[in-house]
Design a protein around this motif. Sequence first.
Motif, PDB file in Angstrom:
ATOM      1  N   ILE A 106      -3.457   0.613  -2.862  1.00 53.25           N
ATOM      2  CA  ILE A 106      -2.384  -0.121  -3.532  1.00 53.25           C
ATOM      3  C   ILE A 106      -1.421   0.856  -4.204  1.00 53.25           C
ATOM      4  CG2 ILE A 106      -1.880  -1.662  -5.487  1.00 53.25           C
ATOM      5  CD1 ILE A 106      -4.471  -3.157  -4.816  1.00 53.25           C
ATOM      6  N   ASP A 107      -0.131   0.596  -4.042  1.00 54.37           N
ATOM      7  CA  ASP A 107       0.908   1.410  -4.670  1.00 54.37           C
ATOM      8  C   ASP A 107       1.113   0.902  -6.095  1.00 54.37           C
ATOM      9  OD1 ASP A 107       3.533   2.205  -5.622  1.00 54.37           O
ATOM     10  OD2 ASP A 107       3.967   2.826  -3.558  1.00 54.37           O
ATOM     11  N   PRO A 108       0.702   1.677  -7.114  1.00 54.84           N
ATOM     12  CA  PRO A 108       0.769   1.181  -8.491  1.00 54.84           C
ATOM     13  C   PRO A 108       2.182   0.839  -8.962  1.00 54.84           C
ATOM     14  CG  PRO A 108      -0.412   3.267  -8.396  1.00 54.84           C
ATOM     15  CD  PRO A 108       0.126   3.001  -7.041  1.00 54.84           C
ATOM     16  N   LYS A 109       3.161   1.651  -8.605  1.00 55.98           N
ATOM     17  CA  LYS A 109       4.524   1.390  -9.047  1.00 55.98           C
ATOM     18  C   LYS A 109       5.045   0.084  -8.460  1.00 55.98           C
ATOM     19  CE  LYS A 109       9.164   3.235  -9.588  1.00 55.98           C
ATOM     20  NZ  LYS A 109       9.538   1.986 -10.151  1.00 55.98           N
ATOM     21  N   LYS A 110       4.864  -0.080  -7.158  1.00 57.86           N
ATOM     22  CA  LYS A 110       5.319  -1.319  -6.517  1.00 57.86           C
ATOM     23  C   LYS A 110       4.560  -2.529  -7.057  1.00 57.86           C
ATOM     24  CE  LYS A 110       7.070   0.646  -2.218  1.00 57.86           C
ATOM     25  NZ  LYS A 110       6.935   0.673  -0.762  1.00 57.86           N
ATOM     26  N   LEU A 111       3.274  -2.342  -7.348  1.00 57.45           N
ATOM     27  CA  LEU A 111       2.465  -3.427  -7.898  1.00 57.45           C
ATOM     28  C   LEU A 111       3.006  -3.867  -9.257  1.00 57.45           C
ATOM     29  CD1 LEU A 111      -0.082  -5.246  -7.850  1.00 57.45           C
ATOM     30  CD2 LEU A 111      -1.294  -3.340  -8.947  1.00 57.45           C
ATOM     31  N   ASP A 112       3.248  -2.914 -10.134  1.00 52.67           N
ATOM     32  CA  ASP A 112       3.756  -3.232 -11.465  1.00 52.67           C
ATOM     33  C   ASP A 112       5.134  -3.901 -11.390  1.00 52.67           C
ATOM     34  OD1 ASP A 112       3.531  -3.349 -14.262  1.00 52.67           O
ATOM     35  OD2 ASP A 112       4.550  -1.428 -14.503  1.00 52.67           O
TER      36      ASP A 112
ATOM     37  N   SER B 140       0.841  -1.188   0.000  1.00 55.71           N
ATOM     38  CA  SER B 140       0.000   0.000   0.000  1.00 55.71           C
ATOM     39  C   SER B 140       0.881   1.245   0.000  1.00 55.71           C
ATOM     40  CB  SER B 140      -0.890   0.021   1.243  1.00 55.71           C
ATOM     41  OG  SER B 140      -1.785  -1.058   1.231  1.00 55.71           O
ATOM     42  N   GLU B 141       0.308   2.351  -0.464  1.00 56.79           N
ATOM     43  CA  GLU B 141       1.015   3.627  -0.456  1.00 56.79           C
ATOM     44  C   GLU B 141       0.994   4.237   0.936  1.00 56.79           C
ATOM     45  OE1 GLU B 141       0.790   6.189  -4.291  1.00 56.79           O
ATOM     46  OE2 GLU B 141      -1.239   5.764  -3.609  1.00 56.79           O
ATOM     47  N   LYS B 142       2.007   5.037   1.229  1.00 59.35           N
ATOM     48  CA  LYS B 142       2.046   5.737   2.512  1.00 59.35           C
ATOM     49  C   LYS B 142       1.074   6.918   2.544  1.00 59.35           C
ATOM     50  CE  LYS B 142       6.297   6.139   4.545  1.00 59.35           C
ATOM     51  NZ  LYS B 142       7.729   6.497   4.555  1.00 59.35           N
TER      52      LYS B 142
END
Length: 196
Positions: free
Chosen positions: A85-91, A78-80
């Motif tokens: 959901i954190d899109p960059k980390k997800l991708d 997750s984003e801070k």
Amino acid sequence: SGYVSSAGKEINVFEKKLKSITKSQFVIPVINGTSAIHIGLKVVGVKPLDEVLVPSLSFVAPVNAILYLNATPHFVDSEKDHFAIDPKKLDDYLSKNTLIKKNYCLNKKTKKIIRALILVHVFGHPAKVSEILKIGKKYKLKIIEDAAEVLGLKYKNKFCGTFGDVSTFSFYANKHITTGEGGMIVTNSKEIAERC
């Protein structure tokens, strides 16, 4: 009104108002938000042993709905700033840990299909919907949008809860619009609405 029942004119009035608010073609009232997510996962094809991506920060309802189908919750970062959901980390994570095989997203480690992603808008903060939808399309994921805490809020001039293959809402007592209990499924797909 004092109305308490499982069917009747008040539900029809409520349904029409929710259609008007969300600008969705189909609104299906259900017993609660958890049931909405459960039904949504089922109608998009989540099967036992599939994996479903879910944010690491969320209420337990999305995870319970996944478990009701004997599928596996697969937690993602997750984003801070907004907790979704954190899109960059997800991708990054999906590019390293999955492959597309026979039009499915396959987890390299578990060899299970990752069938769907539950996009949760946390504490009234809309997620980065556009980015997450692009990632979902890239990895062949169905999107269940959990909009339990964002009824009436917009993301890029479109109401939250109208982006997923299936979107869900909750009207539990702690929500900003409540019916004491209850939930709904929203979709623009006639096929999905009929299956719900």
